[in-house]
Design a protein around this motif. Structure first.
Motif: not given
Length: 183
Positions: A104-128
């Motif tokens: 696969g593509s490390a760049r695509v993996i990093n892109h997905l990882l960054q987008r997942m983190t940004e998607s999860i961050r607001p809700r998780l930060s509010a909880q923790l």
């Protein structure tokens, strides 16, 4: 060009696809390709945006503190959003294997990882929150990395069992790791 790439990924590994392959399949000139993308990996990240958005809609709903809108967050059972996430991956298994697998593509993996983190961050930060009322935003990166690693492992092993079964198996570890506090 995105459709052409997705067709090509169905035939061979991403690492074996060239700009010439894409432009030939899409019947466009190389200059047109380079007006929009830097390389095949850039095109892959763009081509999968809609699919990643579907995955992110499930991950952004993850709750580890018993949010009643998302069901029981205890270590018993699984989380509905986690099950939905694995169901989405199973539905698009061939494409995720091509993007996240060994070729696969490390760049695509990093892109997905960054987008997942940004998607999860607001809700998780509010909880923790820490004892002083602040948040530790690194928890979102940890959860995203764990989820992406679990997805890649599940794909590598041929997606054994159902999405519900796999979500049930990893949910307790996800909750425990996310809620753990330093001594």
């Amino acid at each position: 060009m995105e459709g052409a790439l997705l067709e090509l990924i169905g035939d061979r590994d991403l690492s074996q696809i060239s700009v010439s392959d894409v432009t030939g399949r899409a019947d466009v000139h190389r200059s047109t390709f380079y007006e929009h993308y830097t390389d095949v990996h850039d095109l892959a990240a763009s081509a999968c945006t809609e699919m990643f958005d579907q995955l992110l809609s499930a991950t952004s709903a993850l709750s580890v503190n018993g949010d009643s809108s998302e069901g029981d967050s205890s270590t018993e059972g699984s989380h509905p959003s986690l099950t939905a996430m694995f169901a989405h991956v199973a539905e698009h298994r061939a494409l995720y294997e091509a993007l996240l697998g060994a070729d696969g593509s490390a760049r695509v993996i990093n892109h997905l990882l960054q987008r997942m983190t940004e998607s999860i961050r607001p809700r998780l930060s509010a909880q923790l929150t820490d004892s002083e009322g602040g948040t530790d935003d690194s928890a979102a990166a940890f959860v995203s990395g764990a989820l992406l690693g679990a997805i890649a492992d599940w794909l590598h092993r041929g997606c054994p069992g159902t999405p519900e079964r796999f979500a049930t198996a990893i949910w307790p570890q996800l909750v425990a790791a996310t809620l753990a506090r330093p001594a």
